[in-house]
Design a protein around this motif. Structure first.
Motif, PDB file in Angstrom:
ATOM      1  N   ALA A   1      -4.607  -4.325  -2.397  1.00 32.86           N
ATOM      2  CA  ALA A   1      -4.053  -3.303  -1.499  1.00 32.86           C
ATOM      3  C   ALA A   1      -2.959  -2.469  -2.151  1.00 32.86           C
ATOM      4  CB  ALA A   1      -3.497  -3.967  -0.241  1.00 32.86           C
ATOM      5  N   ALA A   2      -2.451  -2.894  -3.291  1.00 34.50           N
ATOM      6  CA  ALA A   2      -1.336  -2.195  -3.927  1.00 34.50           C
ATOM      7  C   ALA A   2      -1.697  -0.766  -4.280  1.00 34.50           C
ATOM      8  CB  ALA A   2      -0.902  -2.940  -5.184  1.00 34.50           C
ATOM      9  N   LYS A   3      -0.818   0.138  -3.923  1.00 34.79           N
ATOM     10  CA  LYS A   3      -0.983   1.556  -4.250  1.00 34.79           C
ATOM     11  C   LYS A   3      -0.942   1.745  -5.767  1.00 34.79           C
ATOM     12  CE  LYS A   3       1.216   5.992  -3.145  1.00 34.79           C
ATOM     13  NZ  LYS A   3       2.315   6.596  -2.371  1.00 34.79           N
ATOM     14  N   VAL A   4       0.004   1.071  -6.399  1.00 38.91           N
ATOM     15  CA  VAL A   4       0.142   1.106  -7.860  1.00 38.91           C
ATOM     16  C   VAL A   4       0.036  -0.339  -8.337  1.00 38.91           C
ATOM     17  CG1 VAL A   4       1.604   1.745  -9.809  1.00 38.91           C
ATOM     18  CG2 VAL A   4       1.695   3.095  -7.694  1.00 38.91           C
ATOM     19  N   LYS A   5      -1.007  -0.607  -9.103  1.00 38.75           N
ATOM     20  CA  LYS A   5      -1.249  -1.978  -9.537  1.00 38.75           C
ATOM     21  C   LYS A   5      -0.538  -2.283 -10.853  1.00 38.75           C
ATOM     22  CE  LYS A   5      -5.577  -2.418  -7.073  1.00 38.75           C
ATOM     23  NZ  LYS A   5      -5.121  -1.512  -6.077  1.00 38.75           N
TER      24      LYS A   5
ATOM     25  N   ALA B   1       0.825  -1.215   0.000  1.00 36.93           N
ATOM     26  CA  ALA B   1       0.000   0.000   0.000  1.00 36.93           C
ATOM     27  C   ALA B   1       0.856   1.260   0.000  1.00 36.93           C
ATOM     28  CB  ALA B   1      -0.941   0.004   1.200  1.00 36.93           C
ATOM     29  N   SER B   2       2.138   1.124   0.332  1.00 41.22           N
ATOM     30  CA  SER B   2       3.009   2.300   0.396  1.00 41.22           C
ATOM     31  C   SER B   2       4.064   2.335  -0.709  1.00 41.22           C
ATOM     32  CB  SER B   2       3.701   2.355   1.759  1.00 41.22           C
ATOM     33  OG  SER B   2       4.588   1.260   1.901  1.00 41.22           O
ATOM     34  N   ILE B   3       4.122   1.306  -1.535  1.00 41.44           N
ATOM     35  CA  ILE B   3       5.133   1.244  -2.598  1.00 41.44           C
ATOM     36  C   ILE B   3       4.676   2.058  -3.807  1.00 41.44           C
ATOM     37  CG2 ILE B   3       6.280  -0.302  -4.239  1.00 41.44           C
ATOM     38  CD1 ILE B   3       6.136  -2.471  -2.090  1.00 41.44           C
ATOM     39  N   ASP B   4       5.572   2.899  -4.315  1.00 44.14           N
ATOM     40  CA  ASP B   4       5.247   3.734  -5.472  1.00 44.14           C
ATOM     41  C   ASP B   4       5.581   3.081  -6.813  1.00 44.14           C
ATOM     42  OD1 ASP B   4       4.215   5.909  -4.024  1.00 44.14           O
ATOM     43  OD2 ASP B   4       6.233   6.626  -3.593  1.00 44.14           O
ATOM     44  N   SER B   5       5.812   1.793  -6.812  1.00 44.16           N
ATOM     45  CA  SER B   5       6.083   1.033  -8.028  1.00 44.16           C
ATOM     46  C   SER B   5       4.959   0.030  -8.246  1.00 44.16           C
ATOM     47  CB  SER B   5       7.400   0.270  -7.904  1.00 44.16           C
ATOM     48  OG  SER B   5       8.467   1.169  -7.757  1.00 44.16           O
ATOM     49  N   PRO B   6       4.736  -0.376  -9.489  1.00 38.61           N
ATOM     50  CA  PRO B   6       3.677  -1.359  -9.746  1.00 38.61           C
ATOM     51  C   PRO B   6       3.934  -2.678  -9.024  1.00 38.61           C
ATOM     52  CG  PRO B   6       4.425  -0.363 -11.796  1.00 38.61           C
ATOM     53  CD  PRO B   6       5.371   0.084 -10.725  1.00 38.61           C
ATOM     54  N   VAL B   7       2.882  -3.227  -8.460  1.00 33.30           N
ATOM     55  CA  VAL B   7       2.950  -4.506  -7.761  1.00 33.30           C
ATOM     56  C   VAL B   7       2.291  -5.558  -8.650  1.00 33.30           C
ATOM     57  CG1 VAL B   7       2.167  -5.795  -5.733  1.00 33.30           C
ATOM     58  CG2 VAL B   7       2.967  -3.442  -5.481  1.00 33.30           C
ATOM     59  N   TRP B   8       3.041  -6.603  -8.954  1.00 34.94           N
ATOM     60  CA  TRP B   8       2.573  -7.697  -9.792  1.00 34.94           C
ATOM     61  C   TRP B   8       2.454  -8.928  -8.920  1.00 34.94           C
ATOM     62  CZ3 TRP B   8       2.335  -7.501 -15.365  1.00 34.94           C
ATOM     63  CH2 TRP B   8       2.565  -6.233 -15.866  1.00 34.94           C
ATOM     64  N   VAL B   9       1.325  -9.621  -9.000  1.00 43.40           N
ATOM     65  CA  VAL B   9       1.087 -10.797  -8.161  1.00 43.40           C
ATOM     66  C   VAL B   9       0.661 -11.972  -9.041  1.00 43.40           C
ATOM     67  CG1 VAL B   9      -0.356 -11.791  -6.329  1.00 43.40           C
ATOM     68  CG2 VAL B   9       0.423  -9.421  -6.152  1.00 43.40           C
TER      69      VAL B   9
ATOM     70  N   LEU C   1      -1.436 -24.066   0.590  1.00 44.74           N
ATOM     71  CA  LEU C   1      -0.534 -23.560   1.622  1.00 44.74           C
ATOM     72  C   LEU C   1      -0.852 -22.105   1.945  1.00 44.74           C
ATOM     73  CD1 LEU C   1       1.939 -24.115   3.395  1.00 44.74           C
ATOM     74  CD2 LEU C   1       3.361 -23.383   1.492  1.00 44.74           C
ATOM     75  N   ILE C   2      -0.910 -21.271   0.919  1.00 42.68           N
ATOM     76  CA  ILE C   2      -1.293 -19.862   1.071  1.00 42.68           C
ATOM     77  C   ILE C   2      -2.495 -19.643   0.155  1.00 42.68           C
ATOM     78  CG2 ILE C   2      -0.591 -17.453   0.782  1.00 42.68           C
ATOM     79  CD1 ILE C   2       2.317 -18.396   1.205  1.00 42.68           C
ATOM     80  N   PRO C   3      -3.660 -19.423   0.722  1.00 43.06           N
ATOM     81  CA  PRO C   3      -4.873 -19.301  -0.096  1.00 43.06           C
ATOM     82  C   PRO C   3      -4.772 -18.205  -1.159  1.00 43.06           C
ATOM     83  CG  PRO C   3      -5.412 -19.331   2.252  1.00 43.06           C
ATOM     84  CD  PRO C   3      -3.921 -19.216   2.143  1.00 43.06           C
ATOM     85  N   ALA C   4      -5.335 -18.480  -2.330  1.00 49.99           N
ATOM     86  CA  ALA C   4      -5.316 -17.517  -3.434  1.00 49.99           C
ATOM     87  C   ALA C   4      -5.990 -16.208  -3.039  1.00 49.99           C
ATOM     88  CB  ALA C   4      -5.998 -18.118  -4.660  1.00 49.99           C
ATOM     89  N   ARG C   5      -6.919 -16.250  -2.105  1.00 48.65           N
ATOM     90  CA  ARG C   5      -7.577 -15.019  -1.663  1.00 48.65           C
ATOM     91  C   ARG C   5      -6.566 -14.041  -1.072  1.00 48.65           C
ATOM     92  NH1 ARG C   5      -7.731 -14.880   3.702  1.00 48.65           N
ATOM     93  NH2 ARG C   5      -7.837 -16.826   4.837  1.00 48.65           N
ATOM     94  N   MET C   6      -5.492 -14.574  -0.473  1.00 51.26           N
ATOM     95  CA  MET C   6      -4.459 -13.693   0.078  1.00 51.26           C
ATOM     96  C   MET C   6      -3.717 -12.972  -1.046  1.00 51.26           C
ATOM     97  SD  MET C   6      -2.786 -15.425   3.406  1.00 51.26           S
ATOM     98  CE  MET C   6      -3.671 -15.402   4.963  1.00 51.26           C
ATOM     99  N   GLY C   7      -3.426 -13.674  -2.125  1.00 51.81           N
ATOM    100  CA  GLY C   7      -2.795 -13.037  -3.270  1.00 51.81           C
ATOM    101  C   GLY C   7      -3.679 -11.944  -3.843  1.00 51.81           C
ATOM    102  N   LYS C   8      -4.977 -12.207  -3.896  1.00 52.34           N
ATOM    103  CA  LYS C   8      -5.938 -11.205  -4.387  1.00 52.34           C
ATOM    104  C   LYS C   8      -5.967  -9.992  -3.462  1.00 52.34           C
ATOM    105  CE  LYS C   8      -9.049 -14.644  -6.385  1.00 52.34           C
ATOM    106  NZ  LYS C   8     -10.368 -15.285  -6.240  1.00 52.34           N
TER     107      LYS C   8
END
Length: 102
Positions: free
Chosen positions: A66-70, A38-46, A54-61
């Motif tokens: 939450a990404a400031k820049v998607k 949420a505070s990163i000024d660069s695009p976040v790719w997931v 192990l880690i639910p896909a909902r967490m990735g979503k």
């Protein structure tokens, strides 16, 4: 790739409730991925496997939301936790190439 929202959130899904209750007292690092993106000024790719147990896909979503820049969210339908690149094949490699600007 396959991010969790936070270590605290992961402790909730492990099934050991005592950890969640005393989390702030025992954890030195919180690994708050949602807070960081949420505070990163660069695009976040997931990228995340839709079948990840192990880690639910909902967490990735949630991390992507939450990404400031998607950048771009890639959900690979047939992938679990460790096979996103294999199951995603050309779609994954196209996604990563675009993310790297190549």
């Amino acid at each position: 790739e396959s991010p969790f929202t936070s270590a605290r959130a992961m402790s909730r899904i492990t099934g050991w409730k005592a950890v969640h209750i005393v989390w702030n007292a025992i954890a030195r690092f919180h690994f708050d991925t949602v807070g960081k993106v949420a505070s990163i000024d660069s695009p976040v790719w997931v990228a995340h496997g839709a079948q990840d147990r192990l880690i639910p896909a909902r967490m990735g979503k949630e991390v992507f939301a939450a990404a400031k820049v998607k950048g771009e969210l890639l959900l690979v339908p047939d992938a679990s936790h460790n096979d996103v690149t294999l199951a995603g094949r050309s779609e994954y490699w196209g996604w990563i190439s675009t993310a790297l600007g190549k």
